[in-house]
Design a protein around this motif. Sequence first.
Motif, PDB file in Angstrom:
ATOM      1  N   SER A  91      -6.743  -9.263   2.420  1.00  0.00           N
ATOM      2  CA  SER A  91      -7.115  -7.862   2.186  1.00  0.00           C
ATOM      3  C   SER A  91      -7.726  -7.228   3.433  1.00  0.00           C
ATOM      4  O   SER A  91      -7.628  -6.025   3.621  1.00  0.00           O
ATOM      5  CB  SER A  91      -8.064  -7.738   0.999  1.00  0.00           C
ATOM      6  OG  SER A  91      -9.294  -8.381   1.264  1.00  0.00           O
ATOM      7  N   LEU A  99      -3.637  -4.993  -0.973  1.00  0.00           N
ATOM      8  CA  LEU A  99      -4.412  -6.186  -1.304  1.00  0.00           C
ATOM      9  C   LEU A  99      -5.889  -5.833  -1.207  1.00  0.00           C
ATOM     10  O   LEU A  99      -6.343  -5.284  -0.200  1.00  0.00           O
ATOM     11  CB  LEU A  99      -4.100  -7.317  -0.314  1.00  0.00           C
ATOM     12  CG  LEU A  99      -2.700  -7.887  -0.402  1.00  0.00           C
ATOM     13  CD1 LEU A  99      -2.366  -8.670   0.858  1.00  0.00           C
ATOM     14  CD2 LEU A  99      -2.566  -8.780  -1.619  1.00  0.00           C
ATOM     15  N   ARG A 100      -6.623  -6.133  -2.266  1.00  0.00           N
ATOM     16  CA  ARG A 100      -8.056  -5.867  -2.231  1.00  0.00           C
ATOM     17  C   ARG A 100      -8.787  -6.804  -3.181  1.00  0.00           C
ATOM     18  O   ARG A 100      -8.232  -7.267  -4.173  1.00  0.00           O
ATOM     19  CB  ARG A 100      -8.352  -4.409  -2.551  1.00  0.00           C
ATOM     20  CG  ARG A 100      -7.874  -3.961  -3.903  1.00  0.00           C
ATOM     21  CD  ARG A 100      -8.045  -2.473  -4.077  1.00  0.00           C
ATOM     22  NE  ARG A 100      -7.716  -2.114  -5.458  1.00  0.00           N
ATOM     23  CZ  ARG A 100      -7.940  -0.941  -5.973  1.00  0.00           C
ATOM     24  NH1 ARG A 100      -8.506  -0.007  -5.272  1.00  0.00           N
ATOM     25  NH2 ARG A 100      -7.612  -0.698  -7.232  1.00  0.00           N
TER      26      ARG A 100
END
Length: 137
Positions: A91, A99-100
């Motif tokens: 991320s 993406l996180r």
Amino acid sequence: MKRRLTIHFPRETVHHPITYRLAVDFDIAAKILRAQIAPNQSGTMVVELSGDIDELDAAEQWLEDLGLGLDRAPGEIRIDRDRCVDCGICSSVCPSGALRSLPPTWRLEFRAQHCLVCEQCIPSCPVDAIDLVLEVR
């Protein structure tokens, strides 16, 4: 219609006003997602092109005629949840926020609709849980 391309610029073409010509000559909107281009050096640019399908085809042909290399987004990124340890390293390199890691659990979330397929996350994963899948479902 939208298309995502990676454009590879040879040294002799980095001074061409590519996005301007796409807009004026082909009525194509070019959203630059990532670029690494320096004067008198080769470069790479990831763009999302939007416009009429016929104009997109003509624009791609024009880019190739200029001597630019084109890579179409070949597939999609997939996360192997069995291997992923939710470390969040991927991320930190994801330019689109696809993406996180979300509190309070810090579990990795992948939002495919935001993914640029730039592949920066693949080498960043320490457990090889991220792959590029060429056959998109």
